[in-house]
Design a protein around this motif. Structure first.
Motif, PDB file in Angstrom:
ATOM      1  N   GLN B 209       0.825  -1.227   0.000  1.00 37.33           N
ATOM      2  CA  GLN B 209       0.000   0.000   0.000  1.00 37.33           C
ATOM      3  C   GLN B 209       0.852   1.268   0.000  1.00 37.33           C
ATOM      4  OE1 GLN B 209      -2.446   0.017   3.522  1.00 37.33           O
ATOM      5  NE2 GLN B 209      -2.868  -2.159   3.263  1.00 37.33           N
ATOM      6  N   TYR B 210       2.128   1.105   0.276  1.00 41.22           N
ATOM      7  CA  TYR B 210       2.964   2.296   0.473  1.00 41.22           C
ATOM      8  C   TYR B 210       3.950   2.520  -0.655  1.00 41.22           C
ATOM      9  CZ  TYR B 210       0.989   2.049   5.106  1.00 41.22           C
ATOM     10  OH  TYR B 210       0.111   2.005   6.140  1.00 41.22           O
ATOM     11  N   GLU B 211       3.571   2.058  -1.887  1.00 40.31           N
ATOM     12  CA  GLU B 211       4.520   2.190  -2.982  1.00 40.31           C
ATOM     13  C   GLU B 211       5.016   3.612  -3.165  1.00 40.31           C
ATOM     14  OE1 GLU B 211       2.985   0.397  -6.529  1.00 40.31           O
ATOM     15  OE2 GLU B 211       3.018  -1.566  -5.546  1.00 40.31           O
ATOM     16  N   GLN B 212       4.066   4.563  -3.009  1.00 43.93           N
ATOM     17  CA  GLN B 212       4.455   5.948  -3.223  1.00 43.93           C
ATOM     18  C   GLN B 212       5.419   6.425  -2.142  1.00 43.93           C
ATOM     19  OE1 GLN B 212       1.560   9.085  -2.914  1.00 43.93           O
ATOM     20  NE2 GLN B 212       2.099   9.801  -4.947  1.00 43.93           N
ATOM     21  N   GLU B 213       5.093   6.100  -0.887  1.00 44.04           N
ATOM     22  CA  GLU B 213       5.979   6.502   0.201  1.00 44.04           C
ATOM     23  C   GLU B 213       7.353   5.852   0.037  1.00 44.04           C
ATOM     24  OE1 GLU B 213       2.817   5.696   0.677  1.00 44.04           O
ATOM     25  OE2 GLU B 213       1.945   7.455   1.672  1.00 44.04           O
ATOM     26  N   ILE B 214       7.330   4.573  -0.335  1.00 38.72           N
ATOM     27  CA  ILE B 214       8.605   3.879  -0.510  1.00 38.72           C
ATOM     28  C   ILE B 214       9.429   4.556  -1.602  1.00 38.72           C
ATOM     29  CG2 ILE B 214       9.620   1.698  -1.342  1.00 38.72           C
ATOM     30  CD1 ILE B 214       7.344   0.282   0.259  1.00 38.72           C
ATOM     31  N   GLN B 414      13.612  15.348  -0.964  1.00 39.19           N
ATOM     32  CA  GLN B 414      13.025  14.484  -2.001  1.00 39.19           C
ATOM     33  C   GLN B 414      11.503  14.402  -1.848  1.00 39.19           C
ATOM     34  OE1 GLN B 414      13.696  10.182  -1.730  1.00 39.19           O
ATOM     35  NE2 GLN B 414      14.040  10.139  -3.947  1.00 39.19           N
ATOM     36  N   ALA B 415      11.034  14.184  -0.617  1.00 39.22           N
ATOM     37  CA  ALA B 415       9.592  14.052  -0.402  1.00 39.22           C
ATOM     38  C   ALA B 415       8.891  15.384  -0.681  1.00 39.22           C
ATOM     39  CB  ALA B 415       9.321  13.591   1.023  1.00 39.22           C
ATOM     40  N   ALA B 416       9.491  16.481  -0.255  1.00 35.89           N
ATOM     41  CA  ALA B 416       8.865  17.789  -0.471  1.00 35.89           C
ATOM     42  C   ALA B 416       8.752  18.077  -1.968  1.00 35.89           C
ATOM     43  CB  ALA B 416       9.663  18.884   0.232  1.00 35.89           C
ATOM     44  N   LYS B 417       9.803  17.745  -2.714  1.00 31.32           N
ATOM     45  CA  LYS B 417       9.762  17.982  -4.166  1.00 31.32           C
ATOM     46  C   LYS B 417       8.642  17.174  -4.811  1.00 31.32           C
ATOM     47  CE  LYS B 417      14.289  19.662  -5.297  1.00 31.32           C
ATOM     48  NZ  LYS B 417      15.656  19.457  -5.627  1.00 31.32           N
ATOM     49  N   HIS B 418       8.441  15.976  -4.302  1.00 40.00           N
ATOM     50  CA  HIS B 418       7.420  15.119  -4.891  1.00 40.00           C
ATOM     51  C   HIS B 418       6.006  15.601  -4.550  1.00 40.00           C
ATOM     52  CE1 HIS B 418       5.476  11.445  -6.281  1.00 40.00           C
ATOM     53  NE2 HIS B 418       4.754  11.516  -5.180  1.00 40.00           N
ATOM     54  N   TYR B 419       5.789  15.940  -3.276  1.00 37.58           N
ATOM     55  CA  TYR B 419       4.416  16.194  -2.834  1.00 37.58           C
ATOM     56  C   TYR B 419       3.971  17.644  -3.030  1.00 37.58           C
ATOM     57  CZ  TYR B 419       4.259  11.605  -0.579  1.00 37.58           C
ATOM     58  OH  TYR B 419       4.259  10.266  -0.338  1.00 37.58           O
ATOM     59  N   ILE B 420       4.925  18.567  -3.039  1.00 36.09           N
ATOM     60  CA  ILE B 420       4.504  19.972  -3.059  1.00 36.09           C
ATOM     61  C   ILE B 420       4.574  20.507  -4.482  1.00 36.09           C
ATOM     62  CG2 ILE B 420       5.054  22.298  -2.254  1.00 36.09           C
ATOM     63  CD1 ILE B 420       5.977  21.028   0.341  1.00 36.09           C
ATOM     64  N   THR B 421       3.407  20.894  -4.989  1.00 34.58           N
ATOM     65  CA  THR B 421       3.374  21.390  -6.353  1.00 34.58           C
ATOM     66  C   THR B 421       2.902  22.841  -6.412  1.00 34.58           C
ATOM     67  OG1 THR B 421       1.255  20.284  -6.459  1.00 34.58           O
ATOM     68  CG2 THR B 421       3.102  19.190  -7.537  1.00 34.58           C
ATOM     69  N   SER B 422       2.389  23.370  -5.300  1.00 34.70           N
ATOM     70  CA  SER B 422       2.024  24.791  -5.279  1.00 34.70           C
ATOM     71  C   SER B 422       2.180  25.286  -3.855  1.00 34.70           C
ATOM     72  CB  SER B 422       0.575  24.972  -5.731  1.00 34.70           C
ATOM     73  OG  SER B 422      -0.283  24.576  -4.677  1.00 34.70           O
ATOM     74  N   ALA B 423       2.063  26.594  -3.682  1.00 39.67           N
ATOM     75  CA  ALA B 423       2.289  27.167  -2.351  1.00 39.67           C
ATOM     76  C   ALA B 423       1.158  26.836  -1.376  1.00 39.67           C
ATOM     77  CB  ALA B 423       2.468  28.677  -2.462  1.00 39.67           C
TER      78      ALA B 423
END
Ligand code: SF4
Lengths: 177, 474
Positions: B209-214, B414-423
């Motif tokens: 279930q955690y493919e994205q987190e992994i 790395q995680a911030a770059k992936h999850y954050i797309t706008s302010a």
């Protein structure tokens, strides 16, 4: 009946007093029926609530963040408990007081550093010139000594407070141990 | 305009820290930083005190893993005595160290991180804690409490106190194990083993279930470091110090732990009280490495106990991306708990375990000593110098969480770059970034022997670093 609200606060301590709180083990499950933990390093609420019945404070007041935090806690908590020797006397963090902060910082960030020596100063709180026990920063309602106070002592203290009594800790503390 | 998002305090971690996320003019993430905000000064406050006070003093660095500090400190003091503890003394120290790994890993997995797995990363932050699990997942909560209690109880049976026992001393331990306490420990083992096996059996299948987190929780190649046995097996107390590559194969020959300074440098950044150790041959910041359960399992060929070895094989059969992701620290932690339970049983069955010779007595024989051991979160180093009377004149400490500092910072970036797309950043995204930190299980009171505190506050800065706006996460 609504639950009694409890907060646990971690200032400059080793987290051992919080660990002793967790050492109540299964009794935590019973306590959870009577109290609600509304602010703590163990929960995800980031802002101290408007009003809290009991605040347990671990650690001494050692930097500007601690001072700001404890003042806020005092304003919003009805009953404030200094939990453990660091909160009660300054204990281990207070050992820096005779020398002051400069030699501490110099050892860590000049002598014991290989690269980019310098004392961190951006987006980190400044150290207070002397470490304070909590009661020197704000009024405290109860002190529970121990390093850390045992889980039994913490459980007894909470149960007495929940019953509206002031706990008699004379036989239940172990100063400095 | 550049802006900075701040998570302050980071919660459900062991210490004081905040995270800032730096957005560039396009509103995408440039970098994320973990700021450790506590400073403690142990390397200096110990000065002038007799060396034999060091274990008890240094244990106050951390209430979560005080035993690790007791052990590394006592080993440094063994070196000052130039004495080796009797075999039974060493075995008893090992039991306490393993008991502590169990209680600390249980705290990290159940009390701090399980709410994310069981209630969901997107669940209501007001409810996302172990206290909610008491009603939603009572069996799992009970297993967590029981495993933590198992470890703490063994520590108490040996040292008379769960937190900050003073039983580990220079030269060995201060009192032998009694037959009665040995029986009590052995009797508790089957339940503890069942509890961790039950946990592995629900957690391992849930990894899918955690493919994205992994994929984005610090999933990049780094070096690994830790102690290993002479045969390259899992080791938490002694052994040789190994650096390994992304594939787990050693880089160069293993070194004596006392030589760590030849390989490790410490850099300072002005925005954190936690220093940044790096692998000297590769320089800073390229010499990034990780320590702790994930690093240890990636580096070793075997654990040395039957059930843990079965699980290690399963772990090794996972895709390289899984073994490399810091999300897998959780998985590795459970395998180590299983190993520690089995290993304690093996040691308790050693013939000499009830021997009463458990301490070597000596005076100061050397004025410099280094003690290295594996704490729950990774390799721990204590280095002391004394005057001719045994009073401490200097100390340097490198703590498990410090070794992971570069990797934690790169991981949240790395995680911030992936999850954050706008302010406009939802709470659940910030929680995922905090969860990267939780995966490392940083012990910030430890790491902040010099330096640790974590909240959620959003600050917007202009490119010159002037604060434009601040809002708190509610
Ligand atoms: S009183 Fe002792 S256990 Fe509590 S925070 Fe201070 S050093 Fe740690």
């Amino acid at each position: 009946m609504s639950k009694i609200t409890v907060a646990t606060i971690w200032l400059d301590g080793c987290s051992g007093c919080h660990m002793s709180f967790l050492d109540m083990d299964e009794r935590l499950m019973q306590l959870a029926e009577k109290i609600e933990l509304v602010y703590s390093p163990l929960v995800d609420i980031k802002e101290f609530p408007e009003s809290v019945d009991i605040a347990l404070v671990e650690g001494s007041v050692s930097n500007t963040d601690d001072l700001e935090k404890i003042r806020k806690v005092r304003t919003h908590a009805r009953y404030l408990v200094s939990l453990g020797d660091c909160a009660v006397t300054g204990n281990v963090p207070g050992m820096r007081n005779p020398q002051g902060t400069a030699p501490m910082l110099h050892r860590a960030y000049h002598e014991n550093a290989t690269l980019q020596q310098g004392i961190p100063s951006r987006q980190v709180p400044a150290l207070l010139p002397v470490v304070l026990p909590v009661h020197q920063a704000v009024p405290v309602d109860l002190v529970v000594p121990g390093c850390p106070p045992s889980a039994d002592t913490i459980y007894y203290t909470l149960c007495e407070l929940l019953e509206g009594r002031i706990p008699d800790l004379a036989q239940r503390t172990r100063f400095g141990a | 305009m550049t802006s900075i998002v701040t998570i302050d305090p980071v919660t459900r971690i062991e210490g004081h820290a905040r995270i800032t996320i730096h957005l560039n003019e396009q509103g995408t993430v440039e970098e994320a930083r973990l700021h450790i905000t506590q400073f403690r000064g142990f390397e200096k406050i110990c000065e002038g005190r007799p060396f034999y006070e060091m274990p008890s003093l240094m244990a106050r660095i951390c209430g979560i893993c005080p035993v690790s500090h007791l052990i590394a400190s006592s080993k440094a003091c063994d070196a000052l005595l130039a004495a080796k503890p009797p075999r039974t003394g060493e075995l008893l120290r090992r039991i306490m160290n393993l008991a502590q790994i169990i209680q600390s890993h249980a705290l990290s997995f159940f009390h701090l991180s399980a709410p994310d797995f069981l209630l969901g990363m997107d669940s209501d932050p007001a409810q996302r804690s172990i206290f909610t699990l008491f009603s939603t997942h009572p069996q799992i909560a009970r297993d967590g409490i029981a495993l933590r209690r198992f470890g703490q109880h063994i520590i108490e049976l040996l040292g008379k106190k769960r937190i900050h026992p003073s039983w580990v001393v220079p030269g060995g331990v201060s009192a032998p194990l009694t037959a009665e306490h040995r029986e009590e420990m052995l009797a508790a083992i089957p339940d503890a083993r069942q509890a961790v096996l039950r946990t592995l059996l629900w957690f391992e299948p849930s990894l899918s279930q955690y493919e994205q987190e992994i994929a984005v929780f610090a999933n990049f190649p780094t070096l690994y470091m830790g102690l290993v046995t002479a045969e390259g097996g899992l080791e938490h107390y002694d052994g040789m110090l190994r650096f390994a590559g992304d594939d787990g194969a050693p880089i160069g020959a293993d070194i004596a732990p006392q030589q760590f300074e030849t390989c490790i440098g410490e850099a300072v950044e002005e925005w954190s009280y936690l220093k940044f150790p790096y692998y000297k041959p590769q320089g800073y910041p390229q010499g990034i490495y990780r320590v702790g359960p994930l690093a240890r399992l990636n580096m070793v060929g075997k654990c040395g106990t039957p059930l843990a070895d079965e699980w290690l094989q399963k772990f090794k059969a996972q895709h390289a991306a899984v073994r490399r992701s810091s999300f897998s620290y959780h998985y590795a932690r459970l395998i180590e708990v299983l190993y520690a339970i089995e290993r304690i049983e093996q040691i308790l069955n050693e013939e000499c375990i009830l021997d009463t010779r458990v301490r070597a007595h000596a005076d100061l024989n050397q004025q410099e000593g280094i003690g290295v051991s594996e704490a729950p979160r990774g390799t721990l180093m204590h280095h002391y110098r004394t005057d001719e009377n045994g009073l401490i004149t200097w100390a340097n400490l490198i703590i498990a969480t410090g070794h992971n500092n570069l990797a934690m910072n790169r991981g949240i970036t790395q995680a911030a770059k992936h999850y954050i797309t706008s302010a406009d950043i939802p709470e659940s995204v910030l929680n995922r970034i905090e969860a990267v930190i939780r995966a490392y299980d940083p012990c910030l009171s430890c790491s902040t022997h010099d330096d640790g505190r974590m909240a959620l506050k959003v600050q917007l800065y202009d490119p010159k670093g002037t604060l434009l706006q601040e809002k708190h996460r509610q």
